[in-house]
Write a protein that holds these residues in place. Structure first.
Motif, short mmCIF file in Angstrom:
data_model
loop_
_atom_site.label_atom_id
_atom_site.label_comp_id
_atom_site.label_asym_id
_atom_site.label_seq_id
_atom_site.Cartn_x
_atom_site.Cartn_y
_atom_site.Cartn_z
N ALA A 126 93.66 88.04 92.16
CA ALA A 126 94.04 87.08 92.69
C ALA A 126 92.50 85.92 92.47
CB ALA A 126 94.09 86.10 93.77
N ALA A 127 91.64 86.37 92.74
CA ALA A 127 90.44 86.11 92.30
C ALA A 127 89.78 85.70 91.03
CB ALA A 127 89.44 85.99 93.37
N VAL A 128 90.30 86.89 90.10
CA VAL A 128 90.45 87.02 88.47
C VAL A 128 91.36 85.28 87.74
CG1 VAL A 128 90.51 87.73 86.52
CG2 VAL A 128 89.35 88.67 88.74
N GLN A 129 92.20 85.54 88.52
CA GLN A 129 93.07 84.33 88.51
C GLN A 129 92.38 83.20 88.65
OE1 GLN A 129 96.52 85.49 89.21
NE2 GLN A 129 96.40 87.33 88.16
N SER A 130 92.54 82.83 89.72
CA SER A 130 91.75 81.84 89.98
C SER A 130 90.06 81.21 89.54
CB SER A 130 91.30 81.26 91.45
OG SER A 130 90.59 82.04 92.18
N GLY A 131 89.65 81.66 88.89
CA GLY A 131 88.42 81.90 87.85
C GLY A 131 87.30 82.21 89.54
N ASP A 132 87.42 82.48 90.71
CA ASP A 132 86.20 83.30 91.43
C ASP A 132 85.72 84.45 91.34
OD1 ASP A 132 87.12 80.71 93.50
OD2 ASP A 132 88.23 82.08 94.01
N LEU A 133 85.88 84.97 90.39
CA LEU A 133 85.51 86.77 89.99
C LEU A 133 85.60 86.42 88.24
CD1 LEU A 133 84.49 89.37 90.70
CD2 LEU A 133 86.64 90.30 90.90
N ASP A 134 84.54 86.62 87.17
CA ASP A 134 84.46 87.28 86.06
C ASP A 134 85.03 88.29 85.62
OD1 ASP A 134 84.28 87.42 83.79
OD2 ASP A 134 82.17 86.99 84.35
N GLU A 135 85.76 88.07 85.22
CA GLU A 135 86.73 89.25 84.55
C GLU A 135 85.73 90.69 84.21
OE1 GLU A 135 89.91 91.91 83.43
OE2 GLU A 135 89.73 90.23 84.76
#
Length: 354
Positions: free
Chosen positions: A299-308
């Motif tokens: 979810a953090a990746v999808q929201s942009g809070d975590l870099d893929e």
């Protein structure tokens, strides 16, 4: 130079006491070259090698001295040589797996207080490589510090620094330029009498230039980087412990482009605190962060809070560690068998009639 300048302390003295009555002395390894060492003692500098008994009893590469180690030895003052008999306990150790398919440890430096992870502000800047260095620095037992060099060649310094801060949580970051003499006073604070700093990074990152500045002389050879890709040429070809004129010690190391993990269990958690904190919010405790429902990491990746890319780096390092653990288990079995074979051979030799 006395032993205290080299980092000698009360803890080491307590261990050494039991050897003093046998006429041994103590020294610190400043250079390692194949089967020979350069060692510094209270009486000066010697070329040294391990004793036959030491070599016979050594189980693995970790058993042998490395740059930064404290050793028990006998001096042959007239010859300028010494024989190493014992290795004193290490309080920190930076290691990597040797290059290639061989599962063997390569010790880069020992008994270091601080690791300077040196990256230059050019095309060679690489957050993924920095993650790897940080992971191994945490595992070593030393304190990591990121040093971004060649600030005089970079216009977007804040962008680079921000990129570092997203992967180096709580780690000091210093931007320096030897050419412009900027940021150097900050890193001088890490060099105290008896404290050791190891410089690690790729070829061309500016480690030797930084060492020369700290020494106040052109001791380490430097070369220009390749214009096309910003990569450097190997100028430092061996690891060396060097005393600084204003106090403190530095270990300059050859550039390491291939940095394979050796041990990094606790270092992985320290380096990827952001991902492991997010994982605590996942629906399943053993969530793999791939296809499970209500995964906080995805979810953090999808929201942009975590870099893929950071998440993929985390997965890759996990796989490497799992593979290495399996290989090391097999290696440990072989070493244990070898140890007992040596003991049995020694016992048979002792029982032989005279």
């Amino acid at each position: 130079m006395n032993l205290q300048d080299l980092g000698w302390n009360e803890t080491l003295q307590k261990v050494f006491t039991k050897y003093q009555q046998d006429g041994f002395t103590v020294g610190r390894i400043t250079l390692e070259h194949k089967n020979m060492y350069r060692v510094m003692t209270d009486n000066g500098e010697y070329f040294a090698e391990v004793s036959g008994k030491y070599r016979f009893e050594a189980i693995s590469r970790e058993s042998f001295p490395a740059v930064g180690d404290w050793v028990i030895l006998t001096e042959r003052i007239n010859e300028g040589k010494a024989t190493i008999h014992h290795l004193l306990p290490r309080f920190s150790k930076f290691s990597r797996k040797v290059a290639g398919n061989t599962t063997e440890e390569q010790i880069i430096a020992t008994n270091i207080n601080t690791v300077f992870i040196v990256q230059s502000l050019n095309q060679d800047f690489n957050p993924r490589r920095l993650e790897r260095y940080l992971l191994m620095a945490w595992e070593s037992g030393a304190n990591p510090v990121v040093v971004l060099t060649k600030a005089d060649l970079c216009d977007g310094i804040e962008k680079y620094k921000s990129s570092v801060e997203t992967v180096a949580f709580g780690v000091p970051v210093h931007v320096v330029s030897v050419v412009n003499q900027t940021g150097l006073e900050e890193i001088m604070e890490y060099f105290e009498t008896g404290k050791t700093v190891a410089l690690l990074g790729s070829s061309g990152a500016g480690k030797s230039t930084l060492t020369n500045y700290l020494l106040g002389e052109e001791k380490q050879l430097t070369q220009e980087i390749h214009e096309g890709d910003g990569r450097g040429k190997h100028t430092t070809t061996y690891r060396e412990l060097i005393s600084l004129p204003n106090g403190g010690l530095i270990i300059d190391t050859p550039g390491m482009r291939e940095l394979q993990l050796w041990e990094a269990d606790s270092g992985l958690s320290e380096s990827f605190k952001d991902i492991e904190e997010l994982a605590k919010q996942c629906q399943f405790r053993n969530c793999s962060h791939h296809n499970e429902p209500n995964c906080a990491v995805k979810a953090a990746v999808q929201s942009g809070d975590l870099d893929e890319k950071r998440l993929q780096s985390y997965f890759k390092l996990q796989r490497e560690l799992a593979y290495l653990e399996r290989k090391n288990d097999k290696l440990a079995q072989v070493e244990e068998k070898y140890k007992w074979k040596k003991i049995n051979n020694q016992n048979k030799h002792r029982k032989k009639p005279i």
